[in-house]
Write an enzyme that holds these catalytic residues in place. Sequence first.
Site, PDB file in Angstrom:
ATOM      1  N   HIS A 116       0.832  -1.222   0.000  1.00  0.00           N
ATOM      2  CA  HIS A 116       0.000   0.000   0.000  1.00  0.00           C
ATOM      3  C   HIS A 116       0.863   1.267   0.000  1.00  0.00           C
ATOM      4  O   HIS A 116       0.424   2.314   0.454  1.00  0.00           O
ATOM      5  CB  HIS A 116      -0.939   0.041   1.211  1.00  0.00           C
ATOM      6  CG  HIS A 116      -1.687  -1.246   1.438  1.00  0.00           C
ATOM      7  ND1 HIS A 116      -2.919  -1.507   0.900  1.00  0.00           N
ATOM      8  CD2 HIS A 116      -1.333  -2.364   2.132  1.00  0.00           C
ATOM      9  CE1 HIS A 116      -3.312  -2.714   1.260  1.00  0.00           C
ATOM     10  NE2 HIS A 116      -2.362  -3.264   2.003  1.00  0.00           N
TER      11      HIS A 116
ATOM     12  N   SER B 186      15.126  20.805 -16.393  1.00  0.00           N
ATOM     13  CA  SER B 186      13.940  21.609 -16.686  1.00  0.00           C
ATOM     14  C   SER B 186      14.378  22.884 -17.389  1.00  0.00           C
ATOM     15  O   SER B 186      15.424  23.441 -17.076  1.00  0.00           O
ATOM     16  CB  SER B 186      13.233  21.946 -15.371  1.00  0.00           C
ATOM     17  OG  SER B 186      12.416  23.089 -15.530  1.00  0.00           O
TER      18      SER B 186
ATOM     19  N   LYS C 257      16.079  21.072 -11.198  1.00  0.00           N
ATOM     20  CA  LYS C 257      15.401  19.810 -11.492  1.00  0.00           C
ATOM     21  C   LYS C 257      16.290  18.783 -12.180  1.00  0.00           C
ATOM     22  O   LYS C 257      17.148  19.112 -12.991  1.00  0.00           O
ATOM     23  CB  LYS C 257      14.176  20.060 -12.392  1.00  0.00           C
ATOM     24  CG  LYS C 257      13.044  20.788 -11.734  1.00  0.00           C
ATOM     25  CD  LYS C 257      12.400  20.038 -10.567  1.00  0.00           C
ATOM     26  CE  LYS C 257      11.633  18.824 -11.015  1.00  0.00           C
ATOM     27  NZ  LYS C 257      10.437  19.181 -11.796  1.00  0.00           N
TER      28      LYS C 257
ATOM     29  N   GLU D 210       9.417   7.791 -16.825  1.00  0.00           N
ATOM     30  CA  GLU D 210       8.059   8.264 -17.135  1.00  0.00           C
ATOM     31  C   GLU D 210       7.635   7.862 -18.542  1.00  0.00           C
ATOM     32  O   GLU D 210       6.497   7.466 -18.774  1.00  0.00           O
ATOM     33  CB  GLU D 210       7.995   9.780 -16.971  1.00  0.00           C
ATOM     34  CG  GLU D 210       8.166  10.211 -15.525  1.00  0.00           C
ATOM     35  CD  GLU D 210       8.437  11.700 -15.418  1.00  0.00           C
ATOM     36  OE1 GLU D 210       7.515  12.423 -15.028  1.00  0.00           O
ATOM     37  OE2 GLU D 210       9.554  12.143 -15.749  1.00  0.00           O
TER      38      GLU D 210
END
Length: 451
Positions: free
Chosen positions: A153, A274, A280, A287
């Site tokens: 979980h 970024s 970043k 992804e």
Amino acid sequence: MWKGRFTQDTSSLVQQFGESISYDWRLFPHDIAGSIAHARAQLRAGLLTDEEFSAIENGLLEIRADIEAGRFEFKTSLEDIHMNIEAELTKRIGAPGAKLHTARSRNDQVATDTRLYCRASIDSLTKSIAALQNALLDRAEKYAATVIPGYTHLQRGQPVTAGHHFLAYAEMLERDKSRLADCRKRLNISPLGSGALAGSTINLDRHAIATELGFDGVSRNSMDAIADRDHIAELLFAISLCGIHLSRLSEDLILWCSAEFAFAALSDAHTTGSSLMPQKKNPDVCELTRGKTGRLTGNLINLLLAVKGLPLTYNRDLQEDKPPLFDSVDQLDLILSVNTEMIAAMELREANCRAAASDPMLLATDLADWLVKKGIPFRHAHELVGKAVAEAIRTATPLDQLDLTKIDPAYDASASEIFSLDRALAARTNPGAPSIENVRSEIQAWHQRLA
Ligand code: ARG
């Protein structure tokens, strides 16, 4: 190719609508191998002379070399790879070229080519999967003893090692390889000789053709052989599931690379920055792997829906089988290569891993097991530990610093011995459990499995 019956040319819009050469040109090595095997059977059946056969074989090999060298001009007006090659062959060698299509249809031809393409793709994907397994195995070896929390979980559950975590993905990939191998077994039969749907009145030696093309046998029903796209569906499923496994790995790595977890660091070469936020470092490969999984699954659904409800045997709908097939094979191949490179260069931030795993709450189950070993039924032990956990939360005291004897007389001072991470891991010795010793012996076993 069918000018006899028609008085009008095909509309150019219909040509544009119906062409498949823009993508099925990729079948050319298989189409040519199939044609050579078919011509050899014609030779043996006395349908071609030695000279005619040689002209066909050499002509096809030259066409193959020209396509490989980028010297071949594909024509949309010739619709697909089969007609482009045959028309060019006849242009080059004349009369014998026009004999090649005897006892064959584009229907059994495309079925053959596609099986050969699927087979070759399975072989190369299997190698790429093994390369990713090797990269995971290498990380498992490096971090065999790095303790991390295991989650259910997405809540901290029990301690495991990073090695065990990486090997979990090696297991998934092993099943992916075995699904591919299983699909390969079923697809490896030759449909050639099934003709348009009903075989041919001219009998060629189907078994000899099959052997030449590396098939294990011949299809037993011409109608099924022409209509069947099961192997594509199976391959697209195996690819989707492999993508889904890698999507789950991606999600683990995305979490691990966040400041909140800070368990892992991907190399600069496998992350992006970024354009706006200078600090970043984004896990785009993970992804995109996760994102492309939707595409892989979409391709499977695309194929299944194209086949659903088609009457026997060939229907032009079936031409729509190839874009999803090619796309899924290409994408998985890319996904596997880039993930292999990225995993090989990935580092764990071991101190953070160990700090997270040192949360004494992770050993609450071990405490219950300790009570069980004192003769307390597990349900009761669970409740006693639950009380201790509640007390720890209420008083903001780490679980391992509570005086457990004040909670229940079932506890004694020796209960605190369970709050050792190393001891907790060492105790997990059953097959499949994450003791460091187990993980090390699994690593050895994997070296053999992958050798
Ligand atoms: N390009 C076609 C396909 O991919 C080849 C078979 C065409 N057969 C036909 N009867 N039109 O399915």
